[in-house]
Design a protein around this motif. Structure first.
Motif, PDB file in Angstrom:
ATOM      1  N   LEU A  92      -9.945  15.962  15.827  1.00  0.00           N
ATOM      2  CA  LEU A  92      -9.045  14.863  16.154  1.00  0.00           C
ATOM      3  C   LEU A  92      -9.230  13.724  15.152  1.00  0.00           C
ATOM      4  CD1 LEU A  92     -11.105  12.723  17.598  1.00  0.00           C
ATOM      5  CD2 LEU A  92     -10.728  14.165  19.598  1.00  0.00           C
ATOM      6  N   ASN A  93      -8.276  12.839  15.131  1.00  0.00           N
ATOM      7  CA  ASN A  93      -8.341  11.679  14.234  1.00  0.00           C
ATOM      8  C   ASN A  93      -8.690  10.442  15.043  1.00  0.00           C
ATOM      9  OD1 ASN A  93      -7.520  13.000  11.784  1.00  0.00           O
ATOM     10  ND2 ASN A  93      -5.466  13.138  12.678  1.00  0.00           N
ATOM     11  N   ALA A  94      -9.813   9.823  14.680  1.00  0.00           N
ATOM     12  CA  ALA A  94     -10.241   8.608  15.380  1.00  0.00           C
ATOM     13  C   ALA A  94     -10.963   7.713  14.381  1.00  0.00           C
ATOM     14  CB  ALA A  94     -11.164   8.970  16.533  1.00  0.00           C
ATOM     15  N   THR A  95     -11.069   6.442  14.747  1.00  0.00           N
ATOM     16  CA  THR A  95     -11.763   5.507  13.841  1.00  0.00           C
ATOM     17  C   THR A  95     -13.156   5.148  14.339  1.00  0.00           C
ATOM     18  OG1 THR A  95     -10.682   3.670  14.978  1.00  0.00           O
ATOM     19  CG2 THR A  95      -9.606   4.511  12.982  1.00  0.00           C
ATOM     20  N   THR A  96     -13.391   5.338  15.634  1.00  0.00           N
ATOM     21  CA  THR A  96     -14.723   5.054  16.196  1.00  0.00           C
ATOM     22  C   THR A  96     -15.105   6.183  17.163  1.00  0.00           C
ATOM     23  OG1 THR A  96     -13.853   3.864  18.117  1.00  0.00           O
ATOM     24  CG2 THR A  96     -14.321   2.554  16.133  1.00  0.00           C
ATOM     25  N   ILE A  97     -16.382   6.194  17.538  1.00  0.00           N
ATOM     26  CA  ILE A  97     -16.842   7.207  18.504  1.00  0.00           C
ATOM     27  C   ILE A  97     -16.114   7.019  19.836  1.00  0.00           C
ATOM     28  CG2 ILE A  97     -18.828   7.976  19.862  1.00  0.00           C
ATOM     29  CD1 ILE A  97     -20.577   7.134  17.405  1.00  0.00           C
ATOM     30  N   SER A  98     -16.041   5.790  20.316  1.00  0.00           N
ATOM     31  CA  SER A  98     -15.374   5.583  21.611  1.00  0.00           C
ATOM     32  C   SER A  98     -13.896   5.941  21.525  1.00  0.00           C
ATOM     33  CB  SER A  98     -15.561   4.144  22.099  1.00  0.00           C
ATOM     34  OG  SER A  98     -15.033   3.243  21.158  1.00  0.00           O
ATOM     35  N   GLY A  99     -13.297   5.683  20.368  1.00  0.00           N
ATOM     36  CA  GLY A  99     -11.903   6.076  20.194  1.00  0.00           C
ATOM     37  C   GLY A  99     -11.743   7.585  20.251  1.00  0.00           C
ATOM     38  N   ALA A 100     -12.702   8.282  19.669  1.00  0.00           N
ATOM     39  CA  ALA A 100     -12.661   9.748  19.694  1.00  0.00           C
ATOM     40  C   ALA A 100     -12.797  10.270  21.122  1.00  0.00           C
ATOM     41  CB  ALA A 100     -13.780  10.306  18.819  1.00  0.00           C
ATOM     42  N   LEU A 101     -13.696   9.630  21.884  1.00  0.00           N
ATOM     43  CA  LEU A 101     -13.889  10.066  23.276  1.00  0.00           C
ATOM     44  C   LEU A 101     -12.652   9.763  24.118  1.00  0.00           C
ATOM     45  CD1 LEU A 101     -17.590   8.973  23.791  1.00  0.00           C
ATOM     46  CD2 LEU A 101     -16.735  11.307  23.511  1.00  0.00           C
ATOM     47  N   ASP A 102     -11.981   8.657  23.806  1.00  0.00           N
ATOM     48  CA  ASP A 102     -10.739   8.325  24.517  1.00  0.00           C
ATOM     49  C   ASP A 102      -9.686   9.402  24.271  1.00  0.00           C
ATOM     50  OD1 ASP A 102     -11.718   6.024  25.598  1.00  0.00           O
ATOM     51  OD2 ASP A 102     -10.837   4.682  24.106  1.00  0.00           O
ATOM     52  N   ILE A 103      -9.528   9.767  22.997  1.00  0.00           N
ATOM     53  CA  ILE A 103      -8.529  10.793  22.662  1.00  0.00           C
ATOM     54  C   ILE A 103      -8.899  12.126  23.330  1.00  0.00           C
ATOM     55  CG2 ILE A 103      -7.565  12.168  20.768  1.00  0.00           C
ATOM     56  CD1 ILE A 103      -7.988   9.641  18.977  1.00  0.00           C
ATOM     57  N   LEU A 104     -10.186  12.453  23.250  1.00  0.00           N
ATOM     58  CA  LEU A 104     -10.650  13.717  23.834  1.00  0.00           C
ATOM     59  C   LEU A 104     -10.337  13.793  25.328  1.00  0.00           C
ATOM     60  CD1 LEU A 104     -12.376  16.351  23.466  1.00  0.00           C
ATOM     61  CD2 LEU A 104     -14.340  14.979  24.185  1.00  0.00           C
ATOM     62  N   THR A 105     -10.637  12.695  26.043  1.00  0.00           N
ATOM     63  CA  THR A 105     -10.438  12.733  27.489  1.00  0.00           C
ATOM     64  C   THR A 105      -8.977  12.513  27.892  1.00  0.00           C
ATOM     65  OG1 THR A 105     -11.156  10.414  27.585  1.00  0.00           O
ATOM     66  CG2 THR A 105     -12.799  12.095  28.067  1.00  0.00           C
ATOM     67  N   ALA A 139     -24.222  -0.013  16.192  1.00  0.00           N
ATOM     68  CA  ALA A 139     -22.970  -0.323  16.894  1.00  0.00           C
ATOM     69  C   ALA A 139     -22.704   0.646  18.054  1.00  0.00           C
ATOM     70  CB  ALA A 139     -21.803  -0.301  15.910  1.00  0.00           C
ATOM     71  N   LYS A 140     -23.622   1.538  18.300  1.00  0.00           N
ATOM     72  CA  LYS A 140     -23.506   2.539  19.369  1.00  0.00           C
ATOM     73  C   LYS A 140     -22.127   3.218  19.340  1.00  0.00           C
ATOM     74  CE  LYS A 140     -26.871  -0.002  22.157  1.00  0.00           C
ATOM     75  NZ  LYS A 140     -28.005   0.602  21.485  1.00  0.00           N
ATOM     76  N   GLU A 141     -21.417   3.201  20.485  1.00  0.00           N
ATOM     77  CA  GLU A 141     -20.140   3.932  20.524  1.00  0.00           C
ATOM     78  C   GLU A 141     -19.018   3.262  19.729  1.00  0.00           C
ATOM     79  OE1 GLU A 141     -19.966   4.317  24.820  1.00  0.00           O
ATOM     80  OE2 GLU A 141     -22.043   4.883  24.504  1.00  0.00           O
ATOM     81  N   ALA A 142     -19.274   2.032  19.254  1.00  0.00           N
ATOM     82  CA  ALA A 142     -18.270   1.371  18.413  1.00  0.00           C
ATOM     83  C   ALA A 142     -18.431   1.742  16.938  1.00  0.00           C
ATOM     84  CB  ALA A 142     -18.375  -0.140  18.583  1.00  0.00           C
ATOM     85  N   THR A 143     -19.379   2.624  16.655  1.00  0.00           N
ATOM     86  CA  THR A 143     -19.628   3.044  15.270  1.00  0.00           C
ATOM     87  C   THR A 143     -18.381   3.700  14.680  1.00  0.00           C
ATOM     88  OG1 THR A 143     -21.958   3.403  15.791  1.00  0.00           O
ATOM     89  CG2 THR A 143     -21.105   4.512  13.815  1.00  0.00           C
ATOM     90  N   ALA A 144     -18.083   3.320  13.443  1.00  0.00           N
ATOM     91  CA  ALA A 144     -16.925   3.908  12.754  1.00  0.00           C
ATOM     92  C   ALA A 144     -17.220   5.366  12.395  1.00  0.00           C
ATOM     93  CB  ALA A 144     -16.615   3.114  11.495  1.00  0.00           C
ATOM     94  N   VAL A 145     -16.197   6.175  12.417  1.00  0.00           N
ATOM     95  CA  VAL A 145     -16.360   7.590  12.072  1.00  0.00           C
ATOM     96  C   VAL A 145     -15.362   7.968  10.981  1.00  0.00           C
ATOM     97  CG1 VAL A 145     -17.243   8.238  14.338  1.00  0.00           C
ATOM     98  CG2 VAL A 145     -14.777   8.312  13.920  1.00  0.00           C
ATOM     99  N   ALA A 146     -15.751   9.008  10.230  1.00  0.00           N
ATOM    100  CA  ALA A 146     -14.901   9.531   9.163  1.00  0.00           C
ATOM    101  C   ALA A 146     -14.438  10.936   9.528  1.00  0.00           C
ATOM    102  CB  ALA A 146     -15.687   9.558   7.859  1.00  0.00           C
TER     103      ALA A 146
END
Lengths: 96, 154
Positions: A21-34, A69-76
């Motif tokens: 999936l495409n996300a900018t942060t860990i929490s964003g990725a979890l939001d998309i996933l769920t 930044a925990k779950e707010a960490t940016a992801v690539a």
């Protein structure tokens, strides 16, 4: 990024072992996933919306709890997020 | 009753691990594939017991080690089928602690009793249920088969 789904949660993620999936942060990725797999939510989060205590998240080889930044960490796009329920137990002698 | 199939080599490796770590609990992961009856375990991977404060009656596998084990499983086309640990001088039955701290629904939890340093009974329990609230252990039939598959680990 790629999220690796552990064996016990695949039934709630369409049977997938890995989800791109495409996300900018860990929490964003979890939001998309769920959002894509709503049944996962209760397995990953408490009723208050916090990650369940026994659910470990690893961004590549780093424990997300210990990232600044925990779950707010940016992801690539090349990052991986592993969901790892904890493994513990024991004989639990009542006298010790 | 669901079935856990594993080779003689894997079965013996699990039991030998429990004898080696006695009087402490050993632990590790089981890699394999699901089949119609349950799980077919191909490889047992040894893990370190991080509960050094109470290793005689507790075990815990570091999640970082699990990340690596899961990576190894993927590279071999296998899944984490479950986990094993030993009960030094205690029956091969799941404990309240085992159930409370089990979170891999649908996976097998193999327990070997080690009496005075010698592995005795090895049992397997499927963590059944679909949520944390209704999870339960169900005894599995353990079938040990002669196959040319082995074990790995540290």
């Amino acid at each position: 990024m790629t999220i690796y789904i552990p064996t016990p949660l695949r039934a709630f993620a369409g049977g997938h072992a890995a989800i791109e999936l495409n996300a900018t942060t860990i929490s964003g990725a979890l939001d998309i996933l769920t959002q894509e797999h709503p049944e996962l939510r209760k397995h990953l989060f408490t009723g208050e919306g916090k990650i369940r205590a026994f659910v470990n998240l690893y961004l590549n080889d780093e424990d997300v709890r210990y990232l600044p930044a925990k779950e707010a960490t940016a992801v690539a796009a090349t990052d991986t997020l592993s969901i790892i329920p904890s493994i513990a137990g024991g004989a639990s002698h009542p006298t010790t | 009753m669901s079935v856990l199939r594993l080779s003689t080599a894997v079965y013996e490796a699990i039991r030998a691990h429990g004898e080696e770590t006695y009087p402490h609990e050993c632990c590790g992961a089981l890699l394999g594939q699901a089949d119609a009856e349950g799980w077919q375990v191909k490889i047992a991977v040894r893990a370190g017991n991080t509960r050094t404060d109470s290793a005689h009656n507790r075990y815990q596998i570091a999640p970082a080690e699990l990340v690596k084990i899961e990576r190894e499983a993927r590279s071999q086309g296998l899944d984490i089928a479950g986990f094993y640990h030993s009960h030094p001088d205690h029956p091969a039955q799941w404990s309240a602690t085992d159930l409370a701290e089990a979170h891999w629904l649908g996976c097998c939890y193999v327990i070997t009793a080690v009496a005075q340093g010698k592995a005795t009974v090895t049992n397997s329990f499927l963590l059944a249920g679909v949520t944390e609230e209704d999870k339960r252990f169900e005894a599995q039939s353990v079938v040990v088969e002669e196959q040319s598959i082995g074990s790995s680990g540290d």
